[in-house]
Design a protein around this motif. Structure first.
Motif, PDB file in Angstrom:
ATOM      1  N   ALA A   1       0.827  -1.203   0.000  1.00 56.54           N
ATOM      2  CA  ALA A   1       0.000   0.000   0.000  1.00 56.54           C
ATOM      3  C   ALA A   1       0.862   1.253   0.000  1.00 56.54           C
ATOM      4  N   HIS A   2       1.946   1.240   0.770  1.00 66.34           N
ATOM      5  CA  HIS A   2       2.839   2.397   0.804  1.00 66.34           C
ATOM      6  C   HIS A   2       3.511   2.613  -0.555  1.00 66.34           C
ATOM      7  N   ARG A   3       3.906   1.525  -1.192  1.00 64.74           N
ATOM      8  CA  ARG A   3       4.519   1.649  -2.522  1.00 64.74           C
ATOM      9  C   ARG A   3       3.515   2.180  -3.538  1.00 64.74           C
ATOM     10  N   ARG A   4       2.321   1.650  -3.470  1.00 63.71           N
ATOM     11  CA  ARG A   4       1.278   2.095  -4.382  1.00 63.71           C
ATOM     12  C   ARG A   4       0.965   3.573  -4.162  1.00 63.71           C
ATOM     13  N   ASP A   5       0.892   3.999  -2.908  1.00 62.42           N
ATOM     14  CA  ASP A   5       0.628   5.403  -2.605  1.00 62.42           C
ATOM     15  C   ASP A   5       1.763   6.304  -3.094  1.00 62.42           C
ATOM     16  N   ALA A   6       2.999   5.798  -3.015  1.00 60.17           N
ATOM     17  CA  ALA A   6       4.143   6.576  -3.500  1.00 60.17           C
ATOM     18  C   ALA A   6       4.042   6.785  -5.001  1.00 60.17           C
ATOM     19  N   LEU A   7       3.639   5.741  -5.738  1.00 58.68           N
ATOM     20  CA  LEU A   7       3.467   5.877  -7.175  1.00 58.68           C
ATOM     21  C   LEU A   7       2.294   6.801  -7.503  1.00 58.68           C
ATOM     22  N   ALA A   8       1.216   6.695  -6.747  1.00 55.94           N
ATOM     23  CA  ALA A   8       0.053   7.550  -6.985  1.00 55.94           C
ATOM     24  C   ALA A   8       0.392   9.013  -6.752  1.00 55.94           C
ATOM     25  N   SER A   9       1.257   9.272  -5.782  1.00 49.75           N
ATOM     26  CA  SER A   9       1.674  10.642  -5.495  1.00 49.75           C
ATOM     27  C   SER A   9       2.518  11.213  -6.622  1.00 49.75           C
ATOM     28  N   ALA A  10       3.369  10.384  -7.206  1.00 48.87           N
ATOM     29  CA  ALA A  10       4.261  10.843  -8.279  1.00 48.87           C
ATOM     30  C   ALA A  10       3.561  10.880  -9.629  1.00 48.87           C
ATOM     31  N   TYR A  11       2.535  10.049  -9.824  1.00 50.34           N
ATOM     32  CA  TYR A  11       1.892   9.919 -11.133  1.00 50.34           C
ATOM     33  C   TYR A  11       0.370  10.092 -11.041  1.00 50.34           C
ATOM     34  N   PRO A  12      -0.106  11.229 -10.560  1.00 51.67           N
ATOM     35  CA  PRO A  12      -1.559  11.417 -10.401  1.00 51.67           C
ATOM     36  C   PRO A  12      -2.321  11.443 -11.721  1.00 51.67           C
ATOM     37  N   VAL A  13      -1.716  11.975 -12.775  1.00 49.90           N
ATOM     38  CA  VAL A  13      -2.419  12.044 -14.061  1.00 49.90           C
ATOM     39  C   VAL A  13      -2.546  10.647 -14.669  1.00 49.90           C
ATOM     40  N   LEU A  14      -1.482   9.862 -14.623  1.00 47.95           N
ATOM     41  CA  LEU A  14      -1.563   8.483 -15.107  1.00 47.95           C
ATOM     42  C   LEU A  14      -2.634   7.716 -14.340  1.00 47.95           C
ATOM     43  N   ARG A  15      -2.673   7.896 -13.061  1.00 55.24           N
ATOM     44  CA  ARG A  15      -3.679   7.212 -12.230  1.00 55.24           C
ATOM     45  C   ARG A  15      -5.089   7.621 -12.649  1.00 55.24           C
ATOM     46  N   ALA A  16      -5.293   8.913 -12.912  1.00 54.25           N
ATOM     47  CA  ALA A  16      -6.616   9.383 -13.324  1.00 54.25           C
ATOM     48  C   ALA A  16      -7.011   8.819 -14.681  1.00 54.25           C
ATOM     49  N   LEU A  17      -6.035   8.646 -15.567  1.00 50.26           N
ATOM     50  CA  LEU A  17      -6.322   8.154 -16.909  1.00 50.26           C
ATOM     51  C   LEU A  17      -6.668   6.672 -16.931  1.00 50.26           C
ATOM     52  N   VAL A  18      -5.980   5.873 -16.118  1.00 52.12           N
ATOM     53  CA  VAL A  18      -6.135   4.412 -16.220  1.00 52.12           C
ATOM     54  C   VAL A  18      -7.139   3.842 -15.232  1.00 52.12           C
ATOM     55  N   GLY A  19      -7.448   4.564 -14.157  1.00 46.32           N
ATOM     56  CA  GLY A  19      -8.377   4.047 -13.156  1.00 46.32           C
ATOM     57  C   GLY A  19      -7.680   3.240 -12.073  1.00 46.32           C
ATOM     58  N   GLU A  20      -8.408   3.022 -10.979  1.00 45.39           N
ATOM     59  CA  GLU A  20      -7.816   2.403  -9.790  1.00 45.39           C
ATOM     60  C   GLU A  20      -7.412   0.946 -10.007  1.00 45.39           C
ATOM     61  N   THR A  21      -8.254   0.175 -10.691  1.00 43.63           N
ATOM     62  CA  THR A  21      -7.955  -1.258 -10.870  1.00 43.63           C
ATOM     63  C   THR A  21      -6.679  -1.450 -11.678  1.00 43.63           C
ATOM     64  N   TYR A  22      -6.586  -0.746 -12.800  1.00 45.08           N
ATOM     65  CA  TYR A  22      -5.394  -0.833 -13.647  1.00 45.08           C
ATOM     66  C   TYR A  22      -4.172  -0.354 -12.866  1.00 45.08           C
ATOM     67  N   PHE A  23      -4.320   0.767 -12.171  1.00 42.02           N
ATOM     68  CA  PHE A  23      -3.180   1.346 -11.468  1.00 42.02           C
ATOM     69  C   PHE A  23      -2.692   0.417 -10.361  1.00 42.02           C
ATOM     70  N   ASP A  24      -3.603  -0.220  -9.650  1.00 44.38           N
ATOM     71  CA  ASP A  24      -3.204  -1.152  -8.595  1.00 44.38           C
ATOM     72  C   ASP A  24      -2.428  -2.335  -9.162  1.00 44.38           C
ATOM     73  N   ALA A  25      -2.917  -2.907 -10.265  1.00 50.42           N
ATOM     74  CA  ALA A  25      -2.236  -4.053 -10.881  1.00 50.42           C
ATOM     75  C   ALA A  25      -0.872  -3.634 -11.419  1.00 50.42           C
ATOM     76  N   MET A  26      -0.817  -2.455 -12.036  1.00 51.76           N
ATOM     77  CA  MET A  26       0.454  -1.964 -12.561  1.00 51.76           C
ATOM     78  C   MET A  26       1.458  -1.728 -11.431  1.00 51.76           C
ATOM     79  N   SER A  27       0.981  -1.159 -10.321  1.00 52.73           N
ATOM     80  CA  SER A  27       1.849  -0.888  -9.178  1.00 52.73           C
ATOM     81  C   SER A  27       2.453  -2.175  -8.632  1.00 52.73           C
ATOM     82  N   LYS A  28       1.646  -3.216  -8.562  1.00 52.66           N
ATOM     83  CA  LYS A  28       2.134  -4.496  -8.056  1.00 52.66           C
ATOM     84  C   LYS A  28       3.178  -5.082  -8.999  1.00 52.66           C
TER      85      LYS A  28
END
Length: 266
Positions: free
Chosen positions: A46-73
């Motif tokens: 969760a901390h790693r995922r949050d770190a990526l979300a903080s650095a890449y907010p636009v990518l996260r908004a474009l792909v959605g939470e499910t995609y972003f979570d899988a990509m983060s993992k």
């Protein structure tokens, strides 16, 4: 033989990166301890995922939470954190997303993440003291042309065949999505105060700023710009670089030299 401390630490670290129970079994853990390890693993992810979300907010908004979570993992599996500072964790994501997302219509993700990472790095870059307008005006034009210029540490040049700056700006307050994705962009990340910004430039300005970052003189940088565009408006571009603190002064702190004023003879 009792396992060494180093061996136990390695097995514990592996258990945080995988869900495979054989790794946990080697630690001879009971069910309660396994639950605690699962909880710790989920917190790390969760901390790693949050770190990526903080650095890449636009990518996260474009792909959605499910995609972003899988990509983060997937990213964390290929690029485990090498630092105690998770602000550095997402440095390799632009290269990773190029392999992770293979759909041609999303190829712009690579350059968009390059831009977002540059903005992230700019946020934590060192501050810089800039010359005042009066100090700039006091430098003789010939001295300025022959000088190496100090560039703000937050600055980063990004060139793309896609409209990445417009896409990024669309996700800022009052932004709107661009009508065309396949539009070349020359962007300069700047930080005039404490908030990083994206400055869209011409190809000629991009060609000039790169050499300045690499230590070329202003005269050499202008040669590169005019080779791209003989009508390059240097005066306007110079004002913009100064206004955004992209250029902060002269290299090595060379003091500005005032033009001499002719004095009347006796």
């Amino acid at each position: 033989m009792r396992a060494s401390l180093e061996s136990l630490q390695r097995l514990f670290a592996e258990s945080l990166e995988t869900d495979r129970r054989p790794v946990l079994a080697q630690l001879r853990t009971d069910a309660a301890l396994q639950k605690r390890i699962d909880l710790y693993r989920n917190n790390v992810r969760a901390h790693r995922r949050d770190a990526l979300a903080s650095a890449y907010p636009v990518l996260r908004a474009l792909v959605g939470e499910t995609y972003f979570d899988a990509m983060s993992k997937g990213y964390a599996h290929e690029h485990p954190s090498q630092s105690g500072d998770l602000n550095r964790f997402g440095a390799a994501l632009p290269d990773f997303i190029g392999r992770y997302e293979t759909d041609p219509q999303y190829r712009y993700f690579v350059d968009l993440t390059r831009l977002e990472w540059s903005l992230h790095v700019a946020h934590y870059a060192a501050d810089a003291t800039t010359l005042t307008q009066q100090e700039w005006a006091a430098i003789r034009p010939d001295d300025l042309l022959d000088a190496q210029l100090a560039i703000h540490p937050a600055c980063a040049l990004i060139a793309s065949r896609y409209a990445i700056a417009d896409i990024w700006k669309a996700h800022q307050p009052d932004g709107s999505l661009p009508t065309q994705i396949d539009s070349p962009t020359y962007a300069l990340v700047v930080r005039p105060h404490w908030r990083p910004e994206v400055l869209v430039q011409s190809a000629a300005a991009h060609a000039a700023f790169g050499p300045l970052q690499r230590g070329a003189t202003l005269n050499e940088a202008l040669d590169a710009a005019f080779e791209i565009d003989s009508g390059f408006n240097f005066t306007s571009q110079w004002r913009e670089w100064i206004a955004t603190s992209a250029i902060t002064g002269l290299v090595h702190g060379a003091p500005p030299q005032a033009e001499s004023t002719p004095t009347a003879g006796p």
